[in-house]
Design a protein around this motif. Structure first.
Motif, PDB file in Angstrom:
ATOM      1  N   UNK A   1      30.874  30.506  43.068  1.00  0.00           N
ATOM      2  CA  UNK A   1      31.430  31.708  43.688  1.00  0.00           C
ATOM      3  C   UNK A   1      31.308  32.868  42.708  1.00  0.00           C
ATOM      4  N   UNK A   2      31.010  34.043  43.222  1.00  0.00           N
ATOM      5  CA  UNK A   2      30.756  35.221  42.389  1.00  0.00           C
ATOM      6  C   UNK A   2      32.003  36.079  42.210  1.00  0.00           C
ATOM      7  N   UNK A   3      32.186  36.545  40.975  1.00  0.00           N
ATOM      8  CA  UNK A   3      33.324  37.409  40.634  1.00  0.00           C
ATOM      9  C   UNK A   3      32.850  38.557  39.762  1.00  0.00           C
ATOM     10  N   UNK A   4      33.622  39.655  39.747  1.00  0.00           N
ATOM     11  CA  UNK A   4      33.454  40.657  38.707  1.00  0.00           C
ATOM     12  C   UNK A   4      33.948  40.061  37.394  1.00  0.00           C
ATOM     13  N   UNK A   5      33.397  40.523  36.296  1.00  0.00           N
ATOM     14  CA  UNK A   5      33.695  39.927  34.980  1.00  0.00           C
ATOM     15  C   UNK A   5      35.168  40.012  34.605  1.00  0.00           C
ATOM     16  N   UNK A   6      35.862  41.034  35.110  1.00  0.00           N
ATOM     17  CA  UNK A   6      37.257  41.277  34.735  1.00  0.00           C
ATOM     18  C   UNK A   6      38.238  40.689  35.750  1.00  0.00           C
ATOM     19  N   UNK A   7      37.748  39.830  36.659  1.00  0.00           N
ATOM     20  CA  UNK A   7      38.629  39.226  37.654  1.00  0.00           C
ATOM     21  C   UNK A   7      39.128  37.854  37.199  1.00  0.00           C
ATOM     22  N   UNK A   8      40.340  37.524  37.605  1.00  0.00           N
ATOM     23  CA  UNK A   8      40.908  36.200  37.342  1.00  0.00           C
ATOM     24  C   UNK A   8      40.302  35.210  38.328  1.00  0.00           C
ATOM     25  N   UNK A   9      39.797  34.088  37.811  1.00  0.00           N
ATOM     26  CA  UNK A   9      39.229  33.065  38.695  1.00  0.00           C
ATOM     27  C   UNK A   9      40.216  31.933  38.940  1.00  0.00           C
ATOM     28  N   UNK A  10      41.165  31.759  38.031  1.00  0.00           N
ATOM     29  CA  UNK A  10      42.136  30.693  38.173  1.00  0.00           C
ATOM     30  C   UNK A  10      43.009  30.597  36.931  1.00  0.00           C
TER      31      UNK A  10
ATOM     32  N   UNK B   1      29.315  44.140  33.205  1.00  0.00           N
ATOM     33  CA  UNK B   1      30.668  43.582  33.216  1.00  0.00           C
ATOM     34  C   UNK B   1      31.736  44.619  33.527  1.00  0.00           C
ATOM     35  N   UNK B   2      31.368  45.910  33.533  1.00  0.00           N
ATOM     36  CA  UNK B   2      32.348  46.946  33.870  1.00  0.00           C
ATOM     37  C   UNK B   2      32.360  47.261  35.356  1.00  0.00           C
ATOM     38  N   UNK B   3      31.550  46.537  36.131  1.00  0.00           N
ATOM     39  CA  UNK B   3      31.474  46.763  37.562  1.00  0.00           C
ATOM     40  C   UNK B   3      30.258  47.574  37.972  1.00  0.00           C
ATOM     41  N   UNK B   4      29.540  48.152  37.002  1.00  0.00           N
ATOM     42  CA  UNK B   4      28.346  48.932  37.290  1.00  0.00           C
ATOM     43  C   UNK B   4      27.083  48.119  37.100  1.00  0.00           C
TER      44      UNK B   4
ATOM     45  N   UNK C   1      36.904  50.450  31.311  1.00  0.00           N
ATOM     46  CA  UNK C   1      36.680  51.696  30.557  1.00  0.00           C
ATOM     47  C   UNK C   1      37.949  52.132  29.835  1.00  0.00           C
ATOM     48  N   UNK C   2      39.090  52.033  30.505  1.00  0.00           N
ATOM     49  CA  UNK C   2      40.357  52.393  29.851  1.00  0.00           C
ATOM     50  C   UNK C   2      40.588  51.522  28.620  1.00  0.00           C
ATOM     51  N   UNK C   3      40.287  50.238  28.750  1.00  0.00           N
ATOM     52  CA  UNK C   3      40.474  49.323  27.621  1.00  0.00           C
ATOM     53  C   UNK C   3      39.551  49.691  26.475  1.00  0.00           C
ATOM     54  N   UNK C   4      38.286  49.957  26.781  1.00  0.00           N
ATOM     55  CA  UNK C   4      37.320  50.302  25.732  1.00  0.00           C
ATOM     56  C   UNK C   4      37.683  51.627  25.058  1.00  0.00           C
TER      57      UNK C   4
END
Length: 490
Positions: A204-213, A284-287, A446-449
């Motif tokens: 299953x595909x996720x954005x890098x910053x998403x919780x998978x479990x 990994x930032x969504x872009x 971006x806010x984190x970086x």
């Protein structure tokens, strides 16, 4: 709270733990073996990765309040083929990113399916290191094992699966499989059909910053962590390293000098270069991002020092190469120890020195190695320039970037300013930042970086030296075309 970043590399896993303000509290490393069963082949046992991660996390968190570990994010070596059966047994050692056994399958995809078609489906063409050719190789050469495949995943996704029980990947890592429709962020049914696999076998595909479990109960007990510890999708190592250096948003650039070498250019929009020399991947930032990857970078210097010069005193070997020699060497080095990816896409390319004379010295050869790697990255930068992308400065990280001389060479060969980040922990730091975002510590990547990434120094090019290297680069770029036929005859 604490956030763990996992850098699942080729020779070792490096783990770090940071607090919510980005302070690194602890770092540990665990090595594991690398197998070369035939020339050009490269593989590892996923079980070795898992054992190293488990032991490493135990040591990493020892002496800390483990209940404060909120999330774990991984950045992992890309493209490796990990296959499990219906009982979750690993079917064979993982075929790695730097494995060159799939030339026939790569040629089939590029020539029979066609580069244009591949680019339309995935945004990329086939490279020997990518995952899809590995699947085709396994289908042809190991049909009995191929028939048992229930799950196909990437290296860091195996770790996430064993920790959480969730069969998942992220878009940035999946981009390097040649199975993902990168532009539309979904599996390409046509590519899956070409490889003889189904979407049910894909994660299953996720954005890098998403919780998978969260951590499985038994794994939480084994690690001494809370079962509520969140497991984050994470990213491919280069995308994770880019997060770790703040390379997010449109036009940001990062150069990584690890075992392999990469130039990574972040973008808000999807684009493909005309010759597909650059990889077009999700970020990994969504872009999105463009990436040029050379298979041997810092590993060229390690090979030269360890295997040829038989020394561990890297700095001493560079001491005789002062600024007056930069751009004036007469020896050239082609950095193709494992073949090459960008821009040549040629597993048969080989490393060589050329231009030696009776007065060539040990230092000349060392300088040529450092310059050859910089020229190799310049090849990818030129592909980006051809797309109208103007890179004026870049972050630089990785083991090779610890050499002041090498950074100076790079700045002048590329003729751009190079910034060094305060924290040089690449994928591990990026993984921890992604975990912090996933756990709500920051509103966005971006806010984190913006809050966590700081520049400590900048290496600027010297106009005179850069002009000399411009001339040398033009000679360098003529060498591979001249030698290509000879490489293939070897």
């Amino acid at each position: 709270m604490y956030y763990i970043g996992v850098d699942l590399g080729t020779s070792a896993v490096k783990l770090l733990m940071m607090d919510e303000k980005g302070k690194i509290e602890n770092i540990v490393s665990r090595e594991y073996p690398l197998e070369f069963p035939q020339p050009g082949w490269s593989q590892q046992k996923p079980e070795d990765w898992l054992n190293a991660v488990i032991d490493g996390i135990k040591e990493l968190t020892e002496g800390f309040d483990r209940s404060k570990v909120a999330g774990i994010g991984a950045g992992g070596q890309m493209h490796g083929l990990v296959v499990l059966d219906e009982n979750d047994n690993v079917l064979r050692p993982a075929i790695l990113w730097n494995d060159g056994r799939t030339q026939a399958e790569t040629d089939y995809l590029n020539n029979e399916i066609g580069k244009k078609k591949l680019s339309e489906l995935t945004g990329n063409i086939a490279f020997a290191g990518f995952t899809a050719p590995k699947i085709l190789w396994m289908k042809k050469n190991e049909p009995e094992l191929f028939a048992k495949i229930a799950k196909i995943m990437l290296p860091k996704d195996y770790i996430n699966y064993m920790l959480s029980g969730v069969f998942c990947t992220d878009y940035s890592d999946a981009s390097g499989m040649l199975l993902l429709d990168v532009k539309n962020k979904c599996w390409s049914k046509e590519m899956l059909d070409i490889c003889g696999v189904s979407e049910s076998q894909m994660p299953k595909l996720f954005e890098s910053y998403e919780v998978v479990g969260t951590l499985k109960e038994e794994m939480a007990k084994k690690l001494g962590l809370s079962a509520s510890t969140k497991i984050v999708a994470g990213a491919g190592d280069n995308a994770a390293a880019a997060i770790g250096t703040g390379t997010v948003g449109n036009g940001a650039c990062n150069i990584s000098l690890g075992t392999s070498g990469t130039i990574f250019i972040s973008s808000d929009s999807f684009s493909v270069d005309e010759g597909n020399a650059m990889h077009s991947f999700d970020h990994a930032d969504g872009g999105f991002h463009l990436m040029g990857c050379m298979l041997s970078a810092a590993s060229c210097n390690k090979w030269w020092m360890d295997e040829i010069l038989k020394t561990t005193e890297y700095a001493k070997e560079q001491a005789d190469i002062d600024e007056s020699k930069l751009g004036k060497g007469h020896v050239y080095y082609l950095p193709y120890l494992m073949g090459e990816r960008a821009p040549h896409n040629d597993p048969q390319a080989r490393s060589c020195f050329i231009g030696m004379t009776m007065d060539s010295t040990r230092a000349d050869m060392t300088q040529a190695v450092l310059e050859g790697v910089a020229f190799g990255i310049r090849d990818s930068l030129e592909a980006a320039k051809a797309m109208g992308i103007d890179v004026k400065r870049s972050m630089i990280c990785g083991g090779g970037a610890k050499s002041p001389l090498w950074k100076k060479i790079f700045a002048n060969v590329l003729n751009i300013e190079l910034d060094s980040p305060e924290t040089e922990q690449g994928p591990g730091y990026g993984g921890a930042i992604l975990a912090a975002v996933a756990c709500g510590e920051y509103a966005s990547v971006k806010d984190a970086c913006d809050a966590l990434i700081k520049v400590t120094s900048t290496q600027k090019p010297d106009p005179e030296i850069a002009a000399l290297y411009e001339q040398r680069y033009q000679v360098y770029r003529s060498l591979y075309p001249a030698l290509k036929d000879a490489f293939h005859k070897m």
